[in-house]
Design a protein around this motif. Structure first.
Motif, PDB file in Angstrom:
ATOM      1  N   VAL A   1      14.365   8.125  13.690  1.00 47.57           N
ATOM      2  CA  VAL A   1      13.153   8.389  14.470  1.00 47.57           C
ATOM      3  C   VAL A   1      11.957   8.814  13.616  1.00 47.57           C
ATOM      4  CG1 VAL A   1      14.382   8.952  16.588  1.00 47.57           C
ATOM      5  CG2 VAL A   1      13.784  10.785  14.992  1.00 47.57           C
ATOM      6  N   CYS A   2      12.192   9.225  12.388  1.00 46.94           N
ATOM      7  CA  CYS A   2      11.072   9.710  11.562  1.00 46.94           C
ATOM      8  C   CYS A   2      10.177   8.560  11.103  1.00 46.94           C
ATOM      9  CB  CYS A   2      11.585  10.469  10.343  1.00 46.94           C
ATOM     10  SG  CYS A   2      10.218  11.031   9.293  1.00 46.94           S
ATOM     11  N   PRO A   3       8.877   8.644  11.398  1.00 45.48           N
ATOM     12  CA  PRO A   3       7.973   7.565  10.984  1.00 45.48           C
ATOM     13  C   PRO A   3       7.534   7.645   9.523  1.00 45.48           C
ATOM     14  CG  PRO A   3       6.856   9.082  12.504  1.00 45.48           C
ATOM     15  CD  PRO A   3       8.199   9.662  12.211  1.00 45.48           C
ATOM     16  N   HIS A   4       7.968   8.688   8.814  1.00 45.33           N
ATOM     17  CA  HIS A   4       7.526   8.835   7.432  1.00 45.33           C
ATOM     18  C   HIS A   4       8.652   9.053   6.423  1.00 45.33           C
ATOM     19  CE1 HIS A   4       3.270   8.490   8.145  1.00 45.33           C
ATOM     20  NE2 HIS A   4       3.342   9.350   9.142  1.00 45.33           N
ATOM     21  N   GLU A   5       9.863   8.641   6.808  1.00 40.88           N
ATOM     22  CA  GLU A   5      11.002   8.717   5.887  1.00 40.88           C
ATOM     23  C   GLU A   5      11.154  10.084   5.222  1.00 40.88           C
ATOM     24  OE1 GLU A   5      11.653   4.488   3.962  1.00 40.88           O
ATOM     25  OE2 GLU A   5       9.543   5.043   3.913  1.00 40.88           O
TER      26      GLU A   5
ATOM     27  N   CYS B   1       5.750  14.904   6.249  1.00 33.89           N
ATOM     28  CA  CYS B   1       6.012  15.211   7.663  1.00 33.89           C
ATOM     29  C   CYS B   1       4.694  15.425   8.399  1.00 33.89           C
ATOM     30  CB  CYS B   1       6.875  16.463   7.767  1.00 33.89           C
ATOM     31  SG  CYS B   1       7.078  17.071   9.458  1.00 33.89           S
ATOM     32  N   MET B   2       4.555  14.813   9.591  1.00 28.02           N
ATOM     33  CA  MET B   2       3.340  15.012  10.373  1.00 28.02           C
ATOM     34  C   MET B   2       3.613  15.867  11.606  1.00 28.02           C
ATOM     35  SD  MET B   2       2.869  11.124  11.835  1.00 28.02           S
ATOM     36  CE  MET B   2       1.353  11.432  12.697  1.00 28.02           C
TER      37      MET B   2
ATOM     38  N   LEU C   1       0.000   7.280   2.714  1.00 26.14           N
ATOM     39  CA  LEU C   1      -0.950   8.369   2.534  1.00 26.14           C
ATOM     40  C   LEU C   1      -0.239   9.699   2.719  1.00 26.14           C
ATOM     41  CD1 LEU C   1      -3.711   6.659   4.619  1.00 26.14           C
ATOM     42  CD2 LEU C   1      -4.002   7.340   2.254  1.00 26.14           C
ATOM     43  N   VAL C   2      -0.667  10.705   1.969  1.00 28.36           N
ATOM     44  CA  VAL C   2      -0.060  12.022   2.130  1.00 28.36           C
ATOM     45  C   VAL C   2      -1.157  13.051   2.380  1.00 28.36           C
ATOM     46  CG1 VAL C   2       0.092  12.311  -0.395  1.00 28.36           C
ATOM     47  CG2 VAL C   2       1.479  13.750   1.099  1.00 28.36           C
ATOM     48  N   TYR C   3      -0.841  13.969   3.289  1.00 28.12           N
ATOM     49  CA  TYR C   3      -1.838  14.976   3.687  1.00 28.12           C
ATOM     50  C   TYR C   3      -1.644  16.239   2.844  1.00 28.12           C
ATOM     51  CZ  TYR C   3      -4.976  17.247   7.080  1.00 28.12           C
ATOM     52  OH  TYR C   3      -6.016  17.900   7.686  1.00 28.12           O
ATOM     53  N   LEU C   4      -2.011  17.391   3.365  1.00 31.12           N
ATOM     54  CA  LEU C   4      -1.983  18.630   2.572  1.00 31.12           C
ATOM     55  C   LEU C   4      -0.556  19.015   2.156  1.00 31.12           C
ATOM     56  CD1 LEU C   4      -4.574  20.804   4.509  1.00 31.12           C
ATOM     57  CD2 LEU C   4      -4.950  18.908   2.952  1.00 31.12           C
ATOM     58  N   LYS C   5      -0.450  19.684   1.031  1.00 31.85           N
ATOM     59  CA  LYS C   5       0.858  20.102   0.514  1.00 31.85           C
ATOM     60  C   LYS C   5       1.274  21.462   1.068  1.00 31.85           C
ATOM     61  CE  LYS C   5       1.179  17.830  -3.954  1.00 31.85           C
ATOM     62  NZ  LYS C   5       2.378  17.261  -4.320  1.00 31.85           N
TER      63      LYS C   5
ATOM     64  N   MET D   1       0.828  -1.200   0.000  1.00 33.12           N
ATOM     65  CA  MET D   1       0.000   0.000   0.000  1.00 33.12           C
ATOM     66  C   MET D   1       0.857   1.243   0.000  1.00 33.12           C
ATOM     67  SD  MET D   1      -2.620   1.140   2.968  1.00 33.12           S
ATOM     68  CE  MET D   1      -2.256   2.854   3.335  1.00 33.12           C
TER      69      MET D   1
END
Lengths: 343, 99
Positions: B29-33, B50-51, B4-8, B1
């Protein structure tokens, strides 16, 4: 809190340390399901402190966890076939990710827990394995300088620990990545459903009462007929926002959660329209689109908190436009619906 | 899968390449590479992923990373507006909603 998961103890220089079972018993499973439905979720805790898995000694690894029992349960289950220590921090019963965000799964608590549990005397090495998501609250270099312990960030998911240990404490990019697969989203739905709390009774009751209004005074028959239809529509939009949106998240168009919810809410409403269930008058049909759109959109927006990829800046940006529109739509929809009673 | 990506273009993440020593902690430590290492220094490669959790900034020994971190949670933000505080999910409350 029962502690059936404690099975005996392990002697150390610092006294007896309770040993935990790595299997879940029936009450663990039952309680997990209850917590998923938001029953006693904020009181589902284990006592902070040190625990043993198998027969650990002074050379055994130390895994750090939160005192939310669901977090702790997933960790002990993942440590089967290992001899290890579990250091449970006092996170006020909150999971690792949320507690780290709040700072309770944090540098200060970790340092003080190391001291309280005399970890320096119990193990000879100076290494701690933390869940990667704990990094939000813990500063590894600070822990090292204050206690001598080196923090190693393990995988995001406890289930990857055996593979992580087997590879010599190397987490693969796969283990580091936070995905949000279907099953994980579905597990969150029950808690989302309970979000409405007493509004779930209050709002339908209000509609039942108002549905009796009409040009010729109050009609109980209308209350039953229109009220019943209204309640079904309200629940359907609630369902679109907090069940369909999480489940179908990646496939619904738009990035903004509020828009995803709006799309699903309106699809559901259109299904009702197709069966001519939105009432006889055009004004009532419009009223329903406004209200169901607002409800579904608002609830979907709330799912940003449970999702694993939304940022504060992003949610703020989307809310700035979405929230006023949702409120306006709900208010206008309700007003139009009431007016339609008299047409 | 796919992830998912959020707003730009909303994320507040910043990296000071001057201060970076290439220790790789941010990539761990970054959960989203979001980070990668190029020529022995960290670079931001997937900024929109990035979140804003703040794990990288917290664990950067050189203080080279800054990000305005907080809960990416609508309920938390509403909670903050109502109380006049920063966004907070009020997890330690009595059975209320939580992240």
């Amino acid at each position: 809190m029962n502690s059936k998961y404690i099975i005996g103890s392990v002697p150390t220089v610092f006294g007896e340390i309770p040993r935990v079972d790595t299997k879940w018993n029936s009450s663990d499973i039952r309680n997990t399901m209850r917590v998923r439905w938001n029953v006693g979720r904020m009181r589902y805790t284990v006592d902070p402190g040190l625990y043993a898995v198998g027969n650990p000694d002074a050379e055994s690894m130390v895994f750090v966890s939160a005192n939310f029992k669901l977090s702790f349960d997933h960790l002990r289950k993942a440590l089967h076939s290992l001899n290890a220590w579990i250091l449970v921090l006092d996170t006020k019963g909150i999971n690792v990710w949320c507690a780290a965000g709040k700072g309770t799964f944090g540098t200060t608590e970790l340092i003080s827990r190391i001291k309280i549990c005399a970890l320096l005397n119990i193990v000879n090495h100076r290494k701690l394995i933390l869940p990667q998501l704990g990094a939000v609250g813990v500063s590894a270099h600070e822990v090292k300088s204050k206690t001598g312990f080196q923090v190693i960030y393990g995988p995001v998911r406890a289930e990857d620990i055996p593979a992580f240990v087997a590879s010599g404490f190397k987490a693969t990019p796969e283990m580091r990545r936070m995905n949000f697969p279907m099953w994980e989203r579905i597990k969150l739905i029950p808690v989302e459903i309970t979000y409405g709390k007493y509004y779930l009774i209050l709002v339908p009751a209000l509609f039942f009462i108002l549905a009796g209004l009409g040009p010729f005074g109050y009609a109980v028959d209308d209350a039953w007929h229109n009220g019943g239809r209204s309640v079904i529509l309200l629940f359907a939009s609630y369902f679109a926002g907090c069940v369909l949106t999480p489940a179908l998240l990646p496939w619904v168009p738009f990035r903004r959660f509020a828009l995803k919810g709006l799309v699903l809410g309106w699809i559901v409403t259109s299904t009702f329209l197709a069966f001519d269930l939105l009432g006889p008058h055009i004004l009532e049909k419009i009223a329903w689109y406004l209200m169901t759109g607002a409800i579904s959109s608002f609830l979907a927006m709330n799912f940003t908190g449970a999702s694993t990829y939304t940022s504060l800046s992003g949610v703020q940006k989307e809310m700035k436009t979405a929230l006023p529109l949702q409120i306006a739509a709900a208010a206008a929809g309700l007003a139009a619906w009431i007016v339609a009673r008299f047409l | 899968m796919k992830t998912l990506v959020y707003l730009k273009d909303v994320v507040t993440l910043k990296l000071d390449a001057e201060k970076c020593t290439g220790c790789r902690m941010c990539t761990r430590v970054c959960p989203h590479e979001v980070f990668a290492i190029a020529e022995k220094k960290a670079v931001i490669v997937r900024k929109d992923y990035c979140m804003e959790c703040g794990a990288c900034a917290k664990n950067c020994p050189e203080g080279a990373i800054t990000v305005k971190s907080g809960v990416g949670c609508a309920a938390g933000i509403i909670n903050g507006i109502l109380k006049g505080t920063e966004p907070s999910c009020d997890c330690s409350g009595s059975g209320g909603s939580c992240c």
